[in-house]
Write an enzyme that holds these catalytic residues in place. Structure first.
Site, PDB file in Angstrom:
ATOM      1  N   ASP A   1      35.309  51.893  42.380  1.00 24.80           N
ATOM      2  CA  ASP A   1      35.489  50.755  41.472  1.00 24.80           C
ATOM      3  C   ASP A   1      36.894  50.184  41.696  1.00 24.80           C
ATOM      4  O   ASP A   1      37.864  50.920  41.836  1.00 24.80           O
ATOM      5  CB  ASP A   1      35.316  51.211  40.012  1.00 24.80           C
ATOM      6  CG  ASP A   1      35.149  50.035  39.067  1.00 24.80           C
ATOM      7  OD1 ASP A   1      34.045  49.867  38.538  1.00 24.80           O
ATOM      8  OD2 ASP A   1      36.128  49.277  38.863  1.00 24.80           O
TER       9      ASP A   1
ATOM     10  N   VAL B   1      28.940  42.573  36.269  1.00 21.72           N
ATOM     11  CA  VAL B   1      28.393  42.240  37.586  1.00 21.72           C
ATOM     12  C   VAL B   1      26.865  42.359  37.535  1.00 21.72           C
ATOM     13  O   VAL B   1      26.327  43.430  37.231  1.00 21.72           O
ATOM     14  CB  VAL B   1      28.959  43.163  38.694  1.00 21.72           C
ATOM     15  CG1 VAL B   1      28.331  42.840  40.039  1.00 21.72           C
ATOM     16  CG2 VAL B   1      30.483  43.035  38.768  1.00 21.72           C
TER      17      VAL B   1
ATOM     18  N   HIS C   1      24.033  48.747  38.971  1.00 25.37           N
ATOM     19  CA  HIS C   1      24.965  49.765  39.473  1.00 25.37           C
ATOM     20  C   HIS C   1      25.076  50.899  38.466  1.00 25.37           C
ATOM     21  O   HIS C   1      24.970  50.689  37.253  1.00 25.37           O
ATOM     22  CB  HIS C   1      26.345  49.172  39.755  1.00 25.37           C
ATOM     23  CG  HIS C   1      26.932  48.368  38.622  1.00 25.37           C
ATOM     24  ND1 HIS C   1      26.536  47.076  38.346  1.00 25.37           N
ATOM     25  CD2 HIS C   1      27.867  48.684  37.684  1.00 25.37           C
ATOM     26  CE1 HIS C   1      27.211  46.613  37.301  1.00 25.37           C
ATOM     27  NE2 HIS C   1      28.009  47.575  36.870  1.00 25.37           N
TER      28      HIS C   1
HETATM   29  P1  5GP Z   1      29.911  46.461  34.659  1.00 29.21           P
HETATM   30  O1  5GP Z   1      30.784  46.086  33.498  1.00 29.21           O
HETATM   31  O2  5GP Z   1      29.163  45.268  35.203  1.00 29.21           O
HETATM   32  O3  5GP Z   1      29.037  47.644  34.386  1.00 29.21           O
HETATM   33  O4  5GP Z   1      30.897  46.984  35.764  1.00 29.21           O
HETATM   34  C1  5GP Z   1      31.296  46.255  36.861  1.00 29.21           C
HETATM   35  C2  5GP Z   1      32.368  47.071  37.550  1.00 29.21           C
HETATM   36  O5  5GP Z   1      32.579  46.522  38.833  1.00 29.21           O
HETATM   37  C3  5GP Z   1      33.729  47.037  36.821  1.00 29.21           C
HETATM   38  O6  5GP Z   1      34.117  48.380  36.516  1.00 29.21           O
HETATM   39  C4  5GP Z   1      34.663  46.379  37.832  1.00 29.21           C
HETATM   40  O7  5GP Z   1      35.946  46.966  37.848  1.00 29.21           O
HETATM   41  C5  5GP Z   1      33.933  46.559  39.152  1.00 29.21           C
HETATM   42  N1  5GP Z   1      34.134  45.485  40.107  1.00 29.21           N
HETATM   43  C6  5GP Z   1      34.063  44.145  39.875  1.00 29.21           C
HETATM   44  N2  5GP Z   1      34.268  43.441  40.999  1.00 29.21           N
HETATM   45  C7  5GP Z   1      34.478  44.362  41.980  1.00 29.21           C
HETATM   46  C8  5GP Z   1      34.734  44.247  43.389  1.00 29.21           C
HETATM   47  O8  5GP Z   1      34.828  43.157  43.956  1.00 29.21           O
HETATM   48  N3  5GP Z   1      34.873  45.417  44.077  1.00 29.21           N
HETATM   49  C9  5GP Z   1      34.773  46.629  43.479  1.00 29.21           C
HETATM   50  N4  5GP Z   1      34.952  47.710  44.256  1.00 29.21           N
HETATM   51  N5  5GP Z   1      34.520  46.770  42.164  1.00 29.21           N
HETATM   52  C10 5GP Z   1      34.378  45.660  41.419  1.00 29.21           C
END
Ligand code: 5GP
Ligand code: ZN
Length: 112
Positions: A29, A95, A99
């Site tokens: 992440d 996102v 995931h």
């Molecule tokens: P969500 O809130 O959608 O469950 O988590 C999305 C996660 O993706 C967040 O913890 C954020 O830090 C991570 N994230 C967002 N954009 C990117 C990216 O471009 N690369 C990586 N490696 N992680 C990302």
């Protein structure tokens, strides 16, 4: 539909993959919330866990197996870890590509 996680899965983004196979990849992440914070995703663009088709049950099981393997590799399987799937706005999903968060290396707080 192309999103940032689709690009990472295709190797078009600079994120380094810690795991890859035909159907899934895993990578760190970008904004880690714990000493170990990896994301496990299907290569296929599925928007959220709510969009999983019935015949994708196996894929979901596969993602969990990968998370367990990575937890072992990262040395956190004994101390324990948390798998998180956020879904939709109230679930805190940012996102829109399914995931699983693998979090570990510190004591997690209670949910809620
Ligand atoms: P969500 O809130 O959608 O469950 O988590 C999305 C996660 O993706 C967040 O913890 C954020 O830090 C991570 N994230 C967002 N954009 C990117 C990216 O471009 N690369 C990586 N490696 N992680 C990302
Ligand atoms: Zn995607």
């Amino acid at each position: 539909m192309e999103c940032i996680f689709c690009k990472i899965a295709k190797g078009e983004s600079k994120s380094n993959l810690v795991y890859q196979d035909e159907t899934a990849v895993a990578f760190p992440d970008i904004n880690p919330k714990a000493p170990v914070h990896l994301l496990i995703i299907p290569r296929k663009h599925i928007e959220s866990v709510a969009d999983l088709a019935e015949d994708e049950e196996k894929l979901m099981g596969h993602l969990v197996s990968i998370a367990n393997k990575l937890a072992q590799e990262q040395g956190i399987s004994e101390t324990g870890y948390r798998l998180v799937i956020n879904c939709g706005p109230h679930g805190g999903q940012i996102v829109a590509h399914l995931h699983i968060h693998l979090l570990g290396g510190r004591q997690m707080g209670k949910l809620g």
